[in-house]
Design an enzyme around this catalytic site. Structure first.
Site, PDB file in Angstrom:
ATOM      1  N   LYS A   1      34.142  37.040  32.309  1.00  0.00           N
ATOM      2  CA  LYS A   1      34.075  38.480  32.596  1.00  0.00           C
ATOM      3  C   LYS A   1      33.645  39.187  31.306  1.00  0.00           C
ATOM      4  O   LYS A   1      32.483  39.118  30.939  1.00  0.00           O
ATOM      5  CB  LYS A   1      35.402  38.928  33.180  1.00  0.00           C
ATOM      6  CG  LYS A   1      35.627  38.212  34.529  1.00  0.00           C
ATOM      7  CD  LYS A   1      36.876  38.575  35.223  1.00  0.00           C
ATOM      8  CE  LYS A   1      36.930  38.051  36.642  1.00  0.00           C
ATOM      9  NZ  LYS A   1      36.810  36.619  36.855  1.00  0.00           N
TER      10      LYS A   1
ATOM     11  N   SER B   1      42.622  43.296  39.889  1.00  0.00           N
ATOM     12  CA  SER B   1      41.168  43.124  39.928  1.00  0.00           C
ATOM     13  C   SER B   1      40.461  44.054  40.899  1.00  0.00           C
ATOM     14  O   SER B   1      39.294  44.383  40.693  1.00  0.00           O
ATOM     15  CB  SER B   1      40.839  41.675  40.281  1.00  0.00           C
ATOM     16  OG  SER B   1      41.438  41.310  41.505  1.00  0.00           O
TER      17      SER B   1
ATOM     18  N   HIS C   1      40.966  40.564  33.644  1.00  0.00           N
ATOM     19  CA  HIS C   1      40.214  41.821  33.494  1.00  0.00           C
ATOM     20  C   HIS C   1      40.672  42.658  32.313  1.00  0.00           C
ATOM     21  O   HIS C   1      40.079  43.704  32.036  1.00  0.00           O
ATOM     22  CB  HIS C   1      40.294  42.630  34.794  1.00  0.00           C
ATOM     23  CG  HIS C   1      39.660  41.910  35.932  1.00  0.00           C
ATOM     24  ND1 HIS C   1      38.302  41.932  36.173  1.00  0.00           N
ATOM     25  CD2 HIS C   1      40.189  41.083  36.869  1.00  0.00           C
ATOM     26  CE1 HIS C   1      38.026  41.171  37.212  1.00  0.00           C
ATOM     27  NE2 HIS C   1      39.164  40.644  37.659  1.00  0.00           N
TER      28      HIS C   1
HETATM   29  C1  LIG Z   1      42.577  38.568  38.372  1.00  0.00           C
HETATM   30  C2  LIG Z   1      41.681  37.381  38.472  1.00  0.00           C
HETATM   31  N1  LIG Z   1      42.192  36.179  38.188  1.00  0.00           N
HETATM   32  C3  LIG Z   1      41.439  35.071  38.255  1.00  0.00           C
HETATM   33  C4  LIG Z   1      40.118  35.129  38.617  1.00  0.00           C
HETATM   34  C5  LIG Z   1      39.327  33.867  38.709  1.00  0.00           C
HETATM   35  O1  LIG Z   1      38.585  33.684  37.524  1.00  0.00           O
HETATM   36  P1  LIG Z   1      37.270  32.827  37.541  1.00  0.00           P
HETATM   37  O2  LIG Z   1      36.198  33.697  38.120  1.00  0.00           O
HETATM   38  O3  LIG Z   1      37.051  32.447  36.114  1.00  0.00           O
HETATM   39  O4  LIG Z   1      37.539  31.639  38.407  1.00  0.00           O
HETATM   40  C6  LIG Z   1      39.529  36.356  38.915  1.00  0.00           C
HETATM   41  C7  LIG Z   1      38.119  36.407  39.294  1.00  0.00           C
HETATM   42  O5  LIG Z   1      37.596  37.286  39.848  1.00  0.00           O
HETATM   43  C8  LIG Z   1      40.347  37.513  38.848  1.00  0.00           C
HETATM   44  O6  LIG Z   1      39.850  38.712  39.166  1.00  0.00           O
END
Ligand SMILES: Cc1ncc(COP(=O)(O)O)c(C=O)c1O
Length: 418
Positions: A235, A176, A204
């Site tokens: 996203k 991310s 992502h």
């Molecule tokens: C790689 C990754 N996993 C999980 C999440 C968490 O997702 P959510 O924003 O739906 O809680 C994010 C959020 O930025 C992320 O970048």
């Protein structure tokens, strides 16, 4: 007891205090930020679906038809037709038997990891995995072997020493904060060899990579070799929430064992219907995905021409690593003064010494404005006292250090042979 004021002062002194910025109006390539119009270059609304008229009206219709809340958790009375339909659509999209909605990606990671690993087991986690994976590992109370970023040899070394205790390998699909893609083929092969489950967090990659935007696992051709594929709805799909795609047995187990699924209110119907409308748009106009890839290429090329080292990213996420948090903040403010909003990302989100601006491209950006943003970012870097060319040429521009100290923990407590 925590001395709250003192802790805030300490964060301020370290350049690590965080504050929220305010956007007026919908998410889009241009927004009004704290009263000032800017180009938005740090949103995960990758395909421009959060503000798409068809997605908005699907949410509005759902509110009229089903109401705004689901009223209860899924296992009480919160499972509505709208949830079931989206789960079927997501399972088909990911080419898996079943999909299960969760309240968010954070909740999905915490719930699934804690359901799949117990005290005495070992979870293998990439050192740059998202915080929600780290927290899922902590919740499981399993031993955690944090392998060096994308280093399959280090992962193999750990697997060989785990004996029969290896329970799960978990990795971001697209990292991310770095925009690189996990070596999924190798990971799946090692998992098969060592008889251990694999979970891929494709927050992502969903909607951005692979055929039809089906994700990083689809791009690698290993969708059905991953035990749990997590994707988010907040996203590229423009809404809110998350899902896991898996086989029927796994889904039945998670319904019974994932505490964040069991003990949390089901997603609101408008968010679910919005995600379904976004999925429709993704399936009927996959050119959004190729436009995103083209835009990301345009931005990376323009940044490279400014001297930035952007080689590690192959996706819509492009980090400009500058080093110290104060420098990242100065550069962020200098970019804002020039009309470009790219948020500074500092520890503990990224390892110490790798503070950065994390740029995120959208398919709705115009190539010309991405080129001009790169020029403005070059100016902002120099105004902040950062020379991209010197950094790119020198050592240490890449990824170093530990994510919230996780790597050091792993080094201190290596996996013991069973
Ligand atoms: C790689 C990754 N996993 C999980 C999440 C968490 O997702 P959510 O924003 O739906 O809680 C994010 C959020 O930025 C992320 O970048």
């Amino acid at each position: 007891m925590i001395e709250i004021e003192a802790r805030l002062d300490e964060l301020e002194a370290l350049g690590l205090r965080r504050r929220m910025r305010l956007i007026s109006g919908p998410q889009g390539p241009h927004v009004v930020l704290d009263g000032k119009p800017v180009l938005l270059l740090c949103s995960n609304n990758y395909l421009g679906l959060a503000d798409h008229p068809r997605v908005r009206s699907a949410a509005a219709r759902a509110a009229t038809r089903w109401g705004v809340g689901s009223g209860a958790s899924r296992l009480v009375s919160g499972t509505m037709t709208v949830h079931r339909r989206l789960e079927e659509r997501l399972a088909a999209f990911k080419r898996r038997d079943t999909a299960l909605l969760f309240g968010s990606g954070y909740l999905a990671n915490c719930g699934v990891i804690a359901a799949l690993a117990r005290p005495g087991d070992v979870v293998f986690s990439d050192e740059l995995n998202h915080a929600s994976i780290i927290d899922g590992c902590r919740l499981s109370r399993a031993e955690v072997f944090v392998y060096d970023h994308a280093d399959v040899e280090h992962l193999e070394w750990g697997l060989e020493r785990a004996g029969g205790r290896a329970a799960l390998i978990v990795t971001d699909g697209v990292f991310s904060m770095d925009g690189d893609v996990a070596p999924l083929l190798d990971i799946v092969e090692l998992a098969r060899e060592h008889d251990v489950r694999v979970m891929v967090d494709d927050a992502h990659g969903t909607g951005t990579l692979g055929p039809g935007g089906r994700g990083a696992a689809a791009a690698a051709g290993i969708e059905d070799e991953v035990d749990v594929l997590m994707g988010t709805l907040g996203k590229a799909l423009g809404s809110y929430g998350a899902f896991v795609a898996c086989d029927g047995t796994m889904a039945r187990y998670l319904v019974n064992a994932a505490r964040t699924f069991i003990f949390s209110t089901a997603l609101p119907p408008p968010a679910v219907a919005a995600a379904a409308a976004a999925l429709d748009l993704l399936e009927t106009s996959p050119e959004r995905v190729s436009k995103l890839a083209r835009n990301a290429h345009v931005l990376r090329a323009a940044l490279a021409a400014e001297g930035f080292d952007v080689e590690s990213s192959g996706t819509q996420i492009v980090p400009l690593v500058v080093g110290e948090p104060e420098l990242a903040m100065r550069m962020c403010e200098a970019a804002l003064a020039r009309g470009v909003f790219a948020q500074a990302i500092r520890p503990p989100t990224v390892p110490a010494g790798t503070s950065r601006l994390r740029l995120a491209v959208m398919s709705t950006h115009r190539p010309g404005e991405l080129r001009s943003a790169a020029r403005l970012l070059g100016q902002a870097a120099r105004a902040a006292g950062f020379d991209p060319r010197a950094r790119a040429a020198g050592a240490g521009a890449g990824l170093t250090g530990a994510h919230t100290g996780a790597r050091d923990e792993a080094r201190a407590a290596p996996v013991r042979a069973a």
